[in-house]
Design a protein around this motif. Structure first.
Motif, PDB file in Angstrom:
ATOM      1  N   ASN A   4       0.652  -1.075   0.007  1.00 34.13           N
ATOM      2  CA  ASN A   4      -0.073  -0.101  -0.078  1.00 34.13           C
ATOM      3  C   ASN A   4       0.753   1.366  -0.084  1.00 34.13           C
ATOM      4  O   ASN A   4       0.500   2.238  -0.707  1.00 34.13           O
ATOM      5  CB  ASN A   4      -1.108   0.145   1.281  1.00 34.13           C
ATOM      6  CG  ASN A   4      -1.905  -1.211   1.092  1.00 34.13           C
ATOM      7  OD1 ASN A   4      -2.525  -1.423  -0.105  1.00 34.13           O
ATOM      8  ND2 ASN A   4      -2.223  -1.635   2.307  1.00 34.13           N
ATOM      9  N   LYS A   5       1.951   1.227   0.680  1.00 35.21           N
ATOM     10  CA  LYS A   5       2.832   2.347   0.829  1.00 35.21           C
ATOM     11  C   LYS A   5       3.453   2.588  -0.613  1.00 35.21           C
ATOM     12  O   LYS A   5       3.588   3.579  -0.977  1.00 35.21           O
ATOM     13  CB  LYS A   5       4.016   2.137   1.771  1.00 35.21           C
ATOM     14  CG  LYS A   5       5.007   3.484   2.084  1.00 35.21           C
ATOM     15  CD  LYS A   5       5.842   3.199   3.100  1.00 35.21           C
ATOM     16  CE  LYS A   5       6.888   4.375   3.438  1.00 35.21           C
ATOM     17  NZ  LYS A   5       7.725   4.262   4.493  1.00 35.21           N
ATOM     18  N   LEU A   6       3.921   1.447  -1.112  1.00 40.02           N
ATOM     19  CA  LEU A   6       4.295   1.456  -2.431  1.00 40.02           C
ATOM     20  C   LEU A   6       3.276   2.098  -3.471  1.00 40.02           C
ATOM     21  O   LEU A   6       3.690   2.920  -4.379  1.00 40.02           O
ATOM     22  CB  LEU A   6       4.981   0.053  -3.078  1.00 40.02           C
ATOM     23  CG  LEU A   6       5.623  -0.022  -4.314  1.00 40.02           C
ATOM     24  CD1 LEU A   6       6.928   0.760  -4.337  1.00 40.02           C
ATOM     25  CD2 LEU A   6       5.726  -1.486  -4.694  1.00 40.02           C
ATOM     26  N   LYS A   7       2.246   1.843  -3.285  1.00 40.57           N
ATOM     27  CA  LYS A   7       1.232   2.354  -4.236  1.00 40.57           C
ATOM     28  C   LYS A   7       1.034   4.069  -3.919  1.00 40.57           C
ATOM     29  O   LYS A   7       0.968   4.646  -4.963  1.00 40.57           O
ATOM     30  CB  LYS A   7      -0.307   1.632  -4.166  1.00 40.57           C
ATOM     31  CG  LYS A   7      -0.402   0.560  -4.621  1.00 40.57           C
ATOM     32  CD  LYS A   7      -1.737   0.007  -4.346  1.00 40.57           C
ATOM     33  CE  LYS A   7      -2.156  -1.293  -4.875  1.00 40.57           C
ATOM     34  NZ  LYS A   7      -3.617  -1.966  -4.687  1.00 40.57           N
ATOM     35  N   GLN A  23       3.964   1.259 -15.790  1.00 44.14           N
ATOM     36  CA  GLN A  23       5.372   0.730 -14.891  1.00 44.14           C
ATOM     37  C   GLN A  23       5.040   0.489 -13.360  1.00 44.14           C
ATOM     38  O   GLN A  23       5.473  -0.265 -12.851  1.00 44.14           O
ATOM     39  CB  GLN A  23       6.468   1.555 -15.353  1.00 44.14           C
ATOM     40  CG  GLN A  23       7.033   1.758 -16.514  1.00 44.14           C
ATOM     41  CD  GLN A  23       8.218   2.760 -16.870  1.00 44.14           C
ATOM     42  OE1 GLN A  23       8.094   3.693 -16.306  1.00 44.14           O
ATOM     43  NE2 GLN A  23       9.336   2.419 -17.306  1.00 44.14           N
ATOM     44  N   LEU A  24       4.205   1.617 -12.981  1.00 44.60           N
ATOM     45  CA  LEU A  24       4.100   1.413 -11.622  1.00 44.60           C
ATOM     46  C   LEU A  24       3.055   0.113 -11.561  1.00 44.60           C
ATOM     47  O   LEU A  24       3.251  -0.517 -10.477  1.00 44.60           O
ATOM     48  CB  LEU A  24       3.111   2.963 -11.371  1.00 44.60           C
ATOM     49  CG  LEU A  24       2.388   2.648  -9.956  1.00 44.60           C
ATOM     50  CD1 LEU A  24       3.545   2.576  -8.907  1.00 44.60           C
ATOM     51  CD2 LEU A  24       1.697   3.796  -9.696  1.00 44.60           C
ATOM     52  N   GLU A  25       1.996   0.002 -12.159  1.00 41.52           N
ATOM     53  CA  GLU A  25       1.060  -1.379 -11.987  1.00 41.52           C
ATOM     54  C   GLU A  25       2.053  -2.678 -12.171  1.00 41.52           C
ATOM     55  O   GLU A  25       1.824  -3.446 -11.328  1.00 41.52           O
ATOM     56  CB  GLU A  25       0.158  -1.336 -13.245  1.00 41.52           C
ATOM     57  CG  GLU A  25      -0.716  -0.323 -12.940  1.00 41.52           C
ATOM     58  CD  GLU A  25      -1.813  -0.381 -14.309  1.00 41.52           C
ATOM     59  OE1 GLU A  25      -1.654  -1.150 -15.029  1.00 41.52           O
ATOM     60  OE2 GLU A  25      -2.944   0.499 -14.095  1.00 41.52           O
ATOM     61  N   ARG A  26       3.213  -2.556 -12.987  1.00 44.72           N
ATOM     62  CA  ARG A  26       3.965  -3.629 -13.024  1.00 44.72           C
ATOM     63  C   ARG A  26       4.701  -3.868 -11.964  1.00 44.72           C
ATOM     64  O   ARG A  26       5.065  -5.084 -11.415  1.00 44.72           O
ATOM     65  CB  ARG A  26       4.815  -3.852 -14.232  1.00 44.72           C
ATOM     66  CG  ARG A  26       4.015  -4.121 -15.544  1.00 44.72           C
ATOM     67  CD  ARG A  26       5.127  -4.425 -16.796  1.00 44.72           C
ATOM     68  NE  ARG A  26       5.427  -2.989 -17.318  1.00 44.72           N
ATOM     69  CZ  ARG A  26       6.387  -3.035 -17.980  1.00 44.72           C
ATOM     70  NH1 ARG A  26       7.033  -3.637 -18.618  1.00 44.72           N
ATOM     71  NH2 ARG A  26       6.802  -1.603 -18.539  1.00 44.72           N
ATOM     72  N   ILE A  27       5.207  -2.815 -11.246  1.00 43.28           N
ATOM     73  CA  ILE A  27       5.947  -2.743 -10.283  1.00 43.28           C
ATOM     74  C   ILE A  27       5.155  -3.432  -8.809  1.00 43.28           C
ATOM     75  O   ILE A  27       5.584  -4.160  -8.135  1.00 43.28           O
ATOM     76  CB  ILE A  27       6.646  -1.215  -9.754  1.00 43.28           C
ATOM     77  CG1 ILE A  27       7.719  -1.084 -10.778  1.00 43.28           C
ATOM     78  CG2 ILE A  27       7.288  -1.491  -8.504  1.00 43.28           C
ATOM     79  CD1 ILE A  27       8.094   0.600 -10.724  1.00 43.28           C
ATOM     80  N   TYR A  31       4.494  -7.362  -5.837  1.00 42.89           N
ATOM     81  CA  TYR A  31       4.494  -6.995  -4.426  1.00 42.89           C
ATOM     82  C   TYR A  31       3.380  -7.720  -3.885  1.00 42.89           C
ATOM     83  O   TYR A  31       2.071  -6.866  -4.146  1.00 42.89           O
ATOM     84  CB  TYR A  31       4.639  -5.734  -3.747  1.00 42.89           C
ATOM     85  CG  TYR A  31       6.332  -5.274  -3.803  1.00 42.89           C
ATOM     86  CD1 TYR A  31       7.244  -5.490  -2.643  1.00 42.89           C
ATOM     87  CD2 TYR A  31       6.905  -4.600  -4.988  1.00 42.89           C
ATOM     88  CE1 TYR A  31       8.498  -5.116  -2.913  1.00 42.89           C
ATOM     89  CE2 TYR A  31       8.107  -4.015  -5.098  1.00 42.89           C
ATOM     90  CZ  TYR A  31       8.836  -4.462  -4.212  1.00 42.89           C
ATOM     91  OH  TYR A  31      10.139  -3.729  -4.073  1.00 42.89           O
ATOM     92  N   ARG A  32       3.255  -8.759  -3.348  1.00 45.03           N
ATOM     93  CA  ARG A  32       1.999  -9.344  -2.815  1.00 45.03           C
ATOM     94  C   ARG A  32       1.617  -8.948  -1.373  1.00 45.03           C
ATOM     95  O   ARG A  32       2.514  -8.682  -0.658  1.00 45.03           O
ATOM     96  CB  ARG A  32       2.090 -10.885  -2.960  1.00 45.03           C
ATOM     97  CG  ARG A  32       2.193 -11.575  -4.212  1.00 45.03           C
ATOM     98  CD  ARG A  32       2.136 -12.896  -4.274  1.00 45.03           C
ATOM     99  NE  ARG A  32       3.151 -13.487  -3.581  1.00 45.03           N
ATOM    100  CZ  ARG A  32       3.376 -14.812  -3.053  1.00 45.03           C
ATOM    101  NH1 ARG A  32       2.334 -15.696  -3.605  1.00 45.03           N
ATOM    102  NH2 ARG A  32       4.381 -15.232  -2.588  1.00 45.03           N
TER     103      ARG A  32
END
Length: 402
Positions: A4-7, A23-27, A31-32
């Motif tokens: 969530n923080k990464l989002k 690219q954000l969606e792929r990154i 992370y699960r």
């Protein structure tokens, strides 16, 4: 990083044009979210295990009768079989949990049998058997939970040997060195490395106490762990072993400053030439490794490993070394913008401050005033460190924009 923080951070990167939305969606997809079910399972194992231990050691079960032992054997086999089936066909976590419960029943039943038939123990051999079985289970199923249980058992066994028999159990040491370390090295897991290092430090303390060694031999034990961590370049070994070694020697140094003020304690200290020879060898090896890897500034760590017990005003020197270590780490970490180094320096500086504060203010100050001033002092230190952190973040963001 938390998903969530990464989002949240990723949206800022997209707005700033650093990365695209795709690219954000792929990154983020890499992370699960952590499965919270594992926490539920761990508590289930803990509570069920405690229930089984309580039941097996109850007054009913302690009556000498073979039928009761047979019941525990059947229960253990049922749990092992159920665990194996679940592990292979449904869930490795749930299956491993039942295997652990079977292991708990076996261990508790072993000690119950010893108690019922009044078998005399002259060593910690039950823990040797339990460790062997724990490592065998991990070898077969290779689940983290089984390794955690194995390393806990070998550590408790060594502590039990030291307390009950005042001896260091060499069989447990062999299983730890050649069994646990084998899996730690080949399976390359941060958790395993931390557990192994923590267990090593605890067992080192047990060895010094059980074998009535001079307390300063602990310095060599922690120094050895530090050198091993420094020699292993892979981060999965390098950081856990070094950090645990530094934490262990730092706590040792804090405690040492109190001991070195006691006259009765100092009278029992004996100089041993074997220690000094080994320490010089360790120091030479560690220094050469730092020079060769061009990390000379990290030699500041060696301040904590100095055998100051043989020096005059040893406790004052110890306090000074704690502060020098902390301040150098803070300075170098801020200069290199190393967040982990900043954390190490901050924690060590706070612990050093608390150590000095307790030693010089506890007896001389009103207790309420002692805690009040101590709290205010920590607030001031926290404010200063927070300003440093914010300044570092602004500098980092400024360079990113450029």
């Amino acid at each position: 990083m938390n998903r969530n923080k990464l989002k949240r951070e990723g949206k800022k990167w997209v707005e700033e044009g650093i990365i695209s939305n795709d690219q954000l969606e792929r990154i983020v997809a890499r992370y699960r979210n952590k499965d919270v079910n594992i926490i539920v399972i761990l508590f289930a194992v803990l509570l069920t295990g405690l229930g089984l231990i309580t039941f097996i050691l109850s007054d009913w079960a302690r009556q000498p009768h073979f039928s009761r032992i047979l019941i525990f054997i059947v229960a253990m086999l049922v749990l092992y079989i159920l665990g194996d089936v679940l592990y292979r066909k449904q869930s490795s976590l749930i299956g491993a949990s039942f295997l652990v419960l079977g292991f708990i029943v076996f261990g508790t039943g072993t000690f119950l049998t010893i108690d019922i038939y009044q078998i005399e123990l002259y060593s910690a051999w039950p823990f040797v058997i339990l460790t062997l079985i724990g490592l065998a289970l991990y070898f077969i199923y290779q689940h983290k939970l089984l390794f955690v249980v194995s390393i806990i058992v070998v550590t408790i066994g060594q502590i039990y040997s030291g307390i009950a028999f005042s001896e260091w159990n060499w069989l447990l040491m062999i299983l730890f060195v050649f069994g646990c370390s084998h899996f730690v090295y080949h399976h390359k897991n941060h958790l395993y490395s931390y557990l192994f290092s923590i267990s090593f430090s605890i067992q080192a303390l047990t060895w010094v106490i059980a074998e009535s060694q001079q307390y300063y031999w602990l310095i060599l034990c922690f120094f050895f762990l530090y050198i091993i961590g420094d020699a292993l370049k892979e981060q999965v070994f390098h950081l856990p072993m070094k950090y645990v070694a530094l934490l262990s020697i730092f706590l040792f140094s804090m405690y040492q400053t109190f001991l070195l003020q006691e006259d009765y304690f100092m009278k029992d200290i004996e100089f041993q030439i074997g220690f000094m020879i080994a320490w010089i060898i360790f120091f030479f090896i560690a220094s050469m490794m730092k020079v060769k890897s061009e990390r000379k500034w990290e030699m500041i760590d060696f301040l904590l490993f100095l055998p100051i017990v043989f020096l005059p005003f040893a406790y004052l020197i110890g306090l000074v070394l704690l502060f020098v270590f902390s301040l150098v780490w803070l300075f170098m970490a801020y200069r290199e913008e190393n967040q982990e180094g900043i954390l190490i320096g901050t924690i060590s500086f706070l612990l050093s401050t608390i150590t000095v504060y307790i030693q010089f203010a506890w007896d001389a100050m009103n207790k309420s005033l002692f805690f009040l001033i101590g709290g205010l002092l920590l607030f001031v230190i926290s404010y200063i460190l927070e300003r440093k952190r914010r300044k570092l973040e602004r500098n980092t963001e400024g360079r990113g924009i450029e």
